[in-house]
Design a protein around this motif. Structure first.
Motif, short mmCIF file in Angstrom:
data_model
loop_
_atom_site.label_atom_id
_atom_site.label_comp_id
_atom_site.label_asym_id
_atom_site.label_seq_id
_atom_site.Cartn_x
_atom_site.Cartn_y
_atom_site.Cartn_z
N GLY A 185 0.82 -1.21 0.00
CA GLY A 185 0.00 0.00 0.00
C GLY A 185 0.85 1.26 0.00
O GLY A 185 0.58 2.21 -0.75
N ASP A 187 1.15 0.05 -4.63
CA ASP A 187 0.66 -1.17 -5.27
C ASP A 187 -0.69 -1.55 -4.65
O ASP A 187 -0.81 -1.65 -3.43
CB ASP A 187 1.68 -2.30 -5.07
CG ASP A 187 1.37 -3.53 -5.90
OD1 ASP A 187 0.29 -4.11 -5.70
OD2 ASP A 187 2.21 -3.91 -6.73
N HIS A 188 -1.70 -1.80 -5.46
CA HIS A 188 -3.04 -2.07 -4.96
C HIS A 188 -3.25 -3.51 -4.51
O HIS A 188 -4.32 -3.84 -3.99
CB HIS A 188 -4.07 -1.75 -6.06
CG HIS A 188 -4.23 -0.29 -6.31
ND1 HIS A 188 -5.44 0.31 -6.62
CD2 HIS A 188 -3.34 0.73 -6.30
CE1 HIS A 188 -5.28 1.60 -6.80
NE2 HIS A 188 -4.00 1.88 -6.61
N TYR A 227 -4.68 -4.08 -0.96
CA TYR A 227 -5.85 -3.32 -0.49
C TYR A 227 -6.91 -4.23 0.13
O TYR A 227 -7.58 -3.84 1.10
CB TYR A 227 -6.46 -2.53 -1.65
CG TYR A 227 -5.76 -1.24 -1.99
CD1 TYR A 227 -4.42 -1.03 -1.66
CD2 TYR A 227 -6.41 -0.22 -2.67
CE1 TYR A 227 -3.77 0.14 -1.99
CE2 TYR A 227 -5.78 0.97 -2.99
CZ TYR A 227 -4.46 1.14 -2.66
OH TYR A 227 -3.82 2.31 -2.98
N LEU A 255 -4.52 6.14 1.82
CA LEU A 255 -4.86 5.57 0.52
C LEU A 255 -6.20 6.07 0.00
O LEU A 255 -6.56 5.76 -1.14
CB LEU A 255 -4.87 4.03 0.61
CG LEU A 255 -3.55 3.37 1.01
CD1 LEU A 255 -3.72 1.86 1.13
CD2 LEU A 255 -2.45 3.70 0.00
#
Length: 338
Positions: free
Chosen positions: A201, A205-206, A209, A241
């Motif tokens: 995160g 980079d997702h 999540y 985020l």
């Protein structure tokens, strides 16, 4: 009977008690000596000589205390003695000697620390990777060592390697570590999986999540309780985020009844909400900056900084030393202006 805590030793008493017949007194004197030695180079030089001698004390607890004190003082002259202490018969002494070498950042210790990263004992590998990351100035060497450590068969070593990599994201982002963190999202250890998600995160980079959302909503990963510190970090990161779909869950952590029964990471959830522009969270932080209680004011200073609350800048800029710690105020303003 309970009585008042003992008064801190003065300088003469600290040196005198290093020679006490009682091991506990010698160990505590080493700790007290650090406080005096930090402010005076002449005292520090004398203290380091005494503490090096204490590394040969017959009692392991005293040797450990001496190693810790030498690390706290950044005693470069003690590096050769601490290197010998890495091979001490006592495990805790070995760990504290490695830790001290990392704190000192002694270049001559790097080869020994690198070998310790492959020690058969996981507790030694744990301390060694921390020390190596602190002592080594070659970013590529550190990145390789941390990456290797994420393949360790001990979850605690993997966890701390990811934590250290996370701390270094601004210094040396590494695509190899990103790929490794993605793989570790499936770790059987909730602690490792969550710190991998946090690393991802923070690196943009997702892939992590989903785990962050799960932790914020349930406080668990696949039904298991993660480390509380990591849970709080994930809660706060949700705000950075901009995961606005978690607003209700964050509100529940700050103001819900469950906060009365368990630690819901209230402090971190308020930061997350304020970061996302939540009116009530922001208003409470601004209000607490003017609290009559110093503890509340300083907590609000920290919160305002970490939430990057621009509306707090004017109040923070006019805060006196009596109102809050100048260091906390400076850090908060720096975060807001970042």
């Amino acid at each position: 009977m309970l009585g008042p805590p003992p008064l801190p030793r003065n300088l003469d008493a600290a040196f005198r008690d290093l020679e006490s017949a009682r091991p506990a007194v010698r160990a505590s004197a080493a700790e007290d000596l650090v406080r005096h030695a930090r402010t005076n180079e002449e005292v520090k030089a004398r203290a380091v000589r005494c503490l090096i001698k204490l590394l040969e004390d017959p009692i392991a607890g005293v040797r450990s205390a001496a190693a810790v004190a030498l690390g706290d003082l950044g005693a470069t002259d003690a590096a050769p003695s601490l290197l010998r202490a890495v091979d001490d018969d006592d495990g805790h002494v070995r760990q504290m000697a490695i830790n001290a070498l990392g704190e000192i950042g002694a270049p001559q210790a790097l080869a020994r620390l690198r070998r310790a990263c492959s020690d058969r004992r996981p507790e030694m590998r744990y301390q060694a990777i921390i020390a190596f990351a602190h002592a080594c100035t070659d970013e590529d060497d550190v990145a390789r060592a941390l990456l290797d450590a994420t393949n360790d068969n001990d979850d605690a070593v993997v966890h701390i390697a990811l934590r250290l990599a996370e701390d270094r994201l601004d210094v040396a982002p590494d695509t190899r570590m990103t790929a490794r963190a993605r793989a570790l999202l499936a770790s059987h250890s909730p602690h490792v999986a969550l710190v991998a998600a946090i690393y991802l995160g923070k690196s943009g980079d997702h892939a992590g999540y989903a785990l962050i959302r799960e932790v914020v909503r349930t406080g668990k990963i696949n039904g298991a309780q993660p480390d509380k510190e990591e849970e709080c970090a994930a809660v706060e990161l949700a705000g950075e985020l901009g995961l606005t779909d978690l607003t209700t869950d964050l509100e529940r952590r700050v103001w819900g009844l469950s906060r009365l029964l368990r630690d819901t990471c209230t402090f971190h959830a308020r930061i997350a909400l304020a970061h996302m522009g939540h009116p009530r969270a922001r208003a409470e932080i601004l209000r607490d900056l003017s609290s009559s209680r110093r503890e509340e004011r300083e907590a609000a200073v920290v919160t305002a900084g970490r939430a990057r609350l621009a509306d707090a800048r004017a109040t923070l800029s006019t805060m006196t030393d009596a109102a809050a710690s100048p260091e906390l105020v400076r850090e908060a303003l720096a975060s807001i202006d970042r």
